[in-house]
Scaffold this motif. Structure first.
Motif, PDB file in Angstrom:
ATOM      1  N   VAL A   1       6.605   0.784  -0.888  1.00  0.00           N
ATOM      2  CA  VAL A   1       6.503  -0.681  -0.944  1.00  0.00           C
ATOM      3  C   VAL A   1       5.172  -1.047  -1.590  1.00  0.00           C
ATOM      4  CG1 VAL A   1       6.304  -2.809   0.413  1.00  0.00           C
ATOM      5  CG2 VAL A   1       8.003  -1.093   1.060  1.00  0.00           C
ATOM      6  N   ALA A   2       4.110  -0.387  -1.145  1.00  0.00           N
ATOM      7  CA  ALA A   2       2.776  -0.649  -1.689  1.00  0.00           C
ATOM      8  C   ALA A   2       2.736  -0.380  -3.194  1.00  0.00           C
ATOM      9  CB  ALA A   2       1.740   0.214  -0.966  1.00  0.00           C
ATOM     10  N   GLU A   3       3.314   0.739  -3.615  1.00  0.00           N
ATOM     11  CA  GLU A   3       3.322   1.085  -5.044  1.00  0.00           C
ATOM     12  C   GLU A   3       4.113   0.063  -5.855  1.00  0.00           C
ATOM     13  OE1 GLU A   3       4.826   5.077  -5.344  1.00  0.00           O
ATOM     14  OE2 GLU A   3       3.122   5.905  -4.218  1.00  0.00           O
ATOM     15  N   ARG A   4       5.290  -0.312  -5.356  1.00  0.00           N
ATOM     16  CA  ARG A   4       6.144  -1.256  -6.094  1.00  0.00           C
ATOM     17  C   ARG A   4       5.471  -2.616  -6.268  1.00  0.00           C
ATOM     18  NH1 ARG A   4      12.460  -0.914  -4.202  1.00  0.00           N
ATOM     19  NH2 ARG A   4      12.668   1.354  -4.206  1.00  0.00           N
ATOM     20  N   LEU A   5       4.710  -3.020  -5.244  1.00  0.00           N
ATOM     21  CA  LEU A   5       4.103  -4.355  -5.273  1.00  0.00           C
ATOM     22  C   LEU A   5       2.641  -4.335  -5.683  1.00  0.00           C
ATOM     23  CD1 LEU A   5       5.740  -5.814  -2.026  1.00  0.00           C
ATOM     24  CD2 LEU A   5       6.528  -6.005  -4.391  1.00  0.00           C
ATOM     25  N   SER A   6       2.160  -3.163  -6.095  1.00  0.00           N
ATOM     26  CA  SER A   6       0.750  -2.999  -6.506  1.00  0.00           C
ATOM     27  C   SER A   6      -0.220  -3.441  -5.409  1.00  0.00           C
ATOM     28  CB  SER A   6       0.471  -3.771  -7.806  1.00  0.00           C
ATOM     29  OG  SER A   6       1.315  -3.323  -8.830  1.00  0.00           O
ATOM     30  N   LEU A   7       0.061  -2.988  -4.205  1.00  0.00           N
ATOM     31  CA  LEU A   7      -0.782  -3.283  -3.045  1.00  0.00           C
ATOM     32  C   LEU A   7      -1.237  -1.969  -2.431  1.00  0.00           C
ATOM     33  CD1 LEU A   7       1.502  -5.967  -1.338  1.00  0.00           C
ATOM     34  CD2 LEU A   7      -0.566  -6.426  -2.659  1.00  0.00           C
ATOM     35  N   SER A   8      -2.225  -2.059  -1.555  1.00  0.00           N
ATOM     36  CA  SER A   8      -2.615  -0.853  -0.822  1.00  0.00           C
ATOM     37  C   SER A   8      -1.672  -0.689   0.375  1.00  0.00           C
ATOM     38  CB  SER A   8      -4.064  -0.973  -0.333  1.00  0.00           C
ATOM     39  OG  SER A   8      -4.142  -1.918   0.711  1.00  0.00           O
ATOM     40  N   VAL A   9      -1.576   0.518   0.877  1.00  0.00           N
ATOM     41  CA  VAL A   9      -0.743   0.793   2.049  1.00  0.00           C
ATOM     42  C   VAL A   9      -1.232  -0.036   3.235  1.00  0.00           C
ATOM     43  CG1 VAL A   9      -0.039   2.575   3.694  1.00  0.00           C
ATOM     44  CG2 VAL A   9      -0.087   3.092   1.261  1.00  0.00           C
ATOM     45  N   ALA A  10      -2.553  -0.144   3.382  1.00  0.00           N
ATOM     46  CA  ALA A  10      -3.131  -0.931   4.486  1.00  0.00           C
ATOM     47  C   ALA A  10      -2.724  -2.401   4.388  1.00  0.00           C
ATOM     48  CB  ALA A  10      -4.649  -0.805   4.484  1.00  0.00           C
ATOM     49  N   THR A  11      -2.699  -2.924   3.164  1.00  0.00           N
ATOM     50  CA  THR A  11      -2.312  -4.330   2.975  1.00  0.00           C
ATOM     51  C   THR A  11      -0.849  -4.545   3.382  1.00  0.00           C
ATOM     52  OG1 THR A  11      -3.906  -4.617   1.202  1.00  0.00           O
ATOM     53  CG2 THR A  11      -2.105  -6.199   1.281  1.00  0.00           C
ATOM     54  N   VAL A  12       0.023  -3.610   3.008  1.00  0.00           N
ATOM     55  CA  VAL A  12       1.436  -3.717   3.378  1.00  0.00           C
ATOM     56  C   VAL A  12       1.578  -3.664   4.895  1.00  0.00           C
ATOM     57  CG1 VAL A  12       3.696  -2.593   3.257  1.00  0.00           C
ATOM     58  CG2 VAL A  12       2.305  -2.814   1.199  1.00  0.00           C
ATOM     59  N   ARG A  13       0.867  -2.739   5.529  1.00  0.00           N
ATOM     60  CA  ARG A  13       0.923  -2.650   6.995  1.00  0.00           C
ATOM     61  C   ARG A  13       0.421  -3.927   7.649  1.00  0.00           C
ATOM     62  NH1 ARG A  13      -1.150   3.384   6.945  1.00  0.00           N
ATOM     63  NH2 ARG A  13       0.862   4.429   6.891  1.00  0.00           N
ATOM     64  N   ASN A  14      -0.667  -4.489   7.110  1.00  0.00           N
ATOM     65  CA  ASN A  14      -1.199  -5.758   7.651  1.00  0.00           C
ATOM     66  C   ASN A  14      -0.175  -6.876   7.502  1.00  0.00           C
ATOM     67  OD1 ASN A  14      -3.623  -4.598   8.408  1.00  0.00           O
ATOM     68  ND2 ASN A  14      -4.706  -5.240   6.560  1.00  0.00           N
ATOM     69  N   HIS A  15       0.481  -6.929   6.343  1.00  0.00           N
ATOM     70  CA  HIS A  15       1.523  -7.941   6.129  1.00  0.00           C
ATOM     71  C   HIS A  15       2.640  -7.782   7.148  1.00  0.00           C
ATOM     72  CE1 HIS A  15       0.987 -10.567   2.644  1.00  0.00           C
ATOM     73  NE2 HIS A  15       0.378  -9.570   2.008  1.00  0.00           N
TER      74      HIS A  15
END
Length: 198
Positions: free
Chosen positions: A158-172
């Protein structure tokens, strides 16, 4: 009016009930199975009452073919207790009305008469359910992340597809879960789906 209901016994009961009204005439009945459009084009009803709880009924409503070919025919969709998501989907089809299959007969008759007058009719039970579901608290990014997660995409992907960090995805995901009152991510996905937010 045209009455579309899969079950012969239920269809017959509806037709008998509606035919007792002086200002309502059931000009055709259909069970689905591909005959609805042909019957509608033949008898050109003012109103089509369609039970969308069957797969075919929902497809008929979703395709919008009846509305396209007979724009003067107003469509009243009947369904049992829908989720807010399904109700929104039905309203997005621009049906003139929606009513519960559990509604009293006088409410169905009232709804048909409103449609004939050119008004819309939303079953009060459904309107209340839609209001209770509340506004969508999710941002477009929240929905994007939740959809991918619901599809089983791992957090790292998910992080790679949306150009986000893994931590950001988890926070979301944590924020989304809190925002909609879920206990877990799975619960958050369930709530979002049932509420029509994703």
């Amino acid at each position: 009016m045209l009455l579309v209901e899969n079950t012969r016994l239920v269809r017959g009961a509806f037709a008998a009930l509606l035919s007792r009204e002086d200002d309502i005439e059931v000009v055709a009945e259909a069970a689905g199975n591909g005959e609805v459009l042909a019957r509608a084009l033949l008898c050109r009803p003012d109103v089509a009452v369609i039970d969308v709880d069957s797969k075919e009924g929902e497809e008929l409503a979703a395709r919008g073919e009846l509305k396209r070919r007979l724009p003067e025919c107003r469509v009243l969709l009947m369904m049992a207790s829908p989720t807010p998501a399904r109700l929104r989907r039905m309203l997005d089809l621009r049906a003139a009305g929606v009513i519960s299959t559990n509604a009293p007969a006088d409410r169905l008759i009232h709804g048909i008469r409103k449609l004939v007058r050119g008004q819309r009719f939303i079953d009060p039970e459904f309107a209340l359910a839609a209001l209770e579901a509340g506004a969508n608290p999710l941002t477009p990014r929240d929905v994007e992340i939740l959809r991918l997660t619901a599809d089983g995409v791992p957090t790292r992907e998910v992080a790679e597809r949306l150009s986000l960090s893994v931590a950001t995805v988890r926070n979301h995901l944590s924020a989304i879960t809190r925002k909609i009152g879920g206990r877990t991510r799975i619960d958050a996905i369930r709530i979002a789906r049932e509420s029509g937010w994703m």
